[in-house]
Design an enzyme around this catalytic site. Sequence first.
Site, PDB file in Angstrom:
ATOM      1  N   LEU A 157      75.601  13.719  15.715  1.00 36.85           N
ATOM      2  CA  LEU A 157      74.530  12.973  15.051  1.00 36.85           C
ATOM      3  C   LEU A 157      74.385  11.563  15.590  1.00 36.85           C
ATOM      4  CD1 LEU A 157      75.195  14.006  11.328  1.00 36.85           C
ATOM      5  CD2 LEU A 157      73.415  14.878  12.837  1.00 36.85           C
ATOM      6  N   GLY A 160      79.293   5.534  17.662  1.00 35.54           N
ATOM      7  CA  GLY A 160      79.480   4.104  17.457  1.00 35.54           C
ATOM      8  C   GLY A 160      80.620   3.569  18.290  1.00 35.54           C
ATOM      9  N   GLY A 161      81.031   2.350  17.941  1.00 39.59           N
ATOM     10  CA  GLY A 161      82.077   1.702  18.725  1.00 39.59           C
ATOM     11  C   GLY A 161      83.419   2.369  18.612  1.00 39.59           C
ATOM     12  N   GLY A 163      83.850   5.678  17.070  1.00 43.87           N
ATOM     13  CA  GLY A 163      83.875   7.121  16.879  1.00 43.87           C
ATOM     14  C   GLY A 163      82.522   7.782  17.027  1.00 43.87           C
ATOM     15  N   LYS A 179      82.840  11.755  10.731  1.00 48.23           N
ATOM     16  CA  LYS A 179      83.094  10.745  11.761  1.00 48.23           C
ATOM     17  C   LYS A 179      84.490  10.971  12.326  1.00 48.23           C
ATOM     18  CE  LYS A 179      82.211   6.246  11.241  1.00 48.23           C
ATOM     19  NZ  LYS A 179      82.407   4.833  10.808  1.00 48.23           N
ATOM     20  N   ASP A 276      79.163  -6.322   9.026  1.00 51.32           N
ATOM     21  CA  ASP A 276      78.593  -5.569  10.142  1.00 51.32           C
ATOM     22  C   ASP A 276      77.287  -4.897   9.729  1.00 51.32           C
ATOM     23  OD1 ASP A 276      78.510  -4.703  12.764  1.00 51.32           O
ATOM     24  OD2 ASP A 276      79.682  -2.898  12.380  1.00 51.32           O
TER      25      ASP A 276
END
Length: 441
Positions: A157, A160-161, A163, A179, A276
């Site tokens: 899907l 990211g940084g 995973g 994740k 974040d």
Amino acid sequence: MNLLVMLIPIWVFSSVWIWVLAATDAISDPVLPTEKQPSSQISSQMADHSTGVPEVRVVHHQDLNKKILIALVVASSLLGGILLSLLCFWICRRKNLKNPSAKSQHNQDAAKGLSLGPILGRFNSLRMASARKGSAAFIDYQLLVAATNNFQEDNVLGEGGFGRVYKARFNDNLLAAVKRLYGQSQDAEREFKKELDWLSKIQHQNIVSLLGYCIHGEARFLVYEMMHNGSLESQLHGPSHGSSLTWLIRMKIALDVARGLEFLHERCNPPMIHRDLKSSNILLDSNFNAKLSDFGLAVAGGIRSTYNVKLSGTLGYVAPEYLLDGKLTEKSDVYAFGVVLLELLMGRKPVEKVSPAQCQSIVTWAMPQLTDRSKLPNIVDPVIRNTMDLKHLYQVAAVAVLCVQPEPSYRPLITDVLHSFIPLVPLELGGSLRLPEPSSH
């Protein structure tokens, strides 16, 4: 056969008990006449009695038969009750043995350490129906492998940084996002623990739900509710370029994000700083309800200022005071919210390349035009241009300008931002705006 083995000792015990009862009666009654005694014997007995000889008692057949009958009735009742109980037990056992497959499946689920019941309940009842506050369900690794088809590329899907996120289908009624964290660095382990800790405690309609987690060897997994419309980033900057996001839906998304941040800043104990916030961490469900995600960098913000916090975040969203001085406050989240708001207004990325060696932030580019009412309509995303009330557009632009002020003290509190958006969102979407009914001719 087992039933027969159990009945034999019971029958033997009952027989012996009846015999003992009968023998006891015989000992207490030594004379058991079977015929009527002659008159001469009676007279001799009377003579013996008169001379001090012990009296010999005469017991009739009827008395002895009654005692034996009572003993037999009691013994038979006891034995019958025992036999009836054993028969019921045997019938129940036979019924249980007729469905070995269901029992085997139940044992397999128990061995895996997971029943889908708690997860489904958690997913369908505002995240708290079947899980205690402060806990998360442990999910067996083999169940994740089966649900993601062994983590096939087709089920990815996003990434990211730390995973990659996979679509997981546990059954026909439950889809989830898994994740899978990369590597074994201290930062990845720290993010996993923080995410698990924060999302196990936080329950809010505008914060993504954590369904469970898994630790398999060195691998770490977090399982979230499925958000069918993906991230705000993929909607705005993906293939559709925001075509599904009308002006009213964008205002609803801004309101939802403000509600989520207001919960973190004002209602959590201790208060939290997300640290974040960005469009890729704002997820959208099938109705475009927005929820905050990715709390791996979140910190407790019980005081208005926090120093000596390691610089973390995403370029374009990091507040200037945090980037330059390491000063982190709730106002840092407000700055990031302002950048997201500019993305919603203009459909542009937070940082864009203007030349091979130069990048420009959306804040730097937009600020001179946001305060000019003649220029503002021309920089709005073409998808929504000329679809809103200009008065509302000016209000949103004013809020964005305040949120991205370089000086944090000039930025509003997220509570003030929240109240400024409620009148811009229709009632049916969670605000207070009453849309005019279409005129009929």
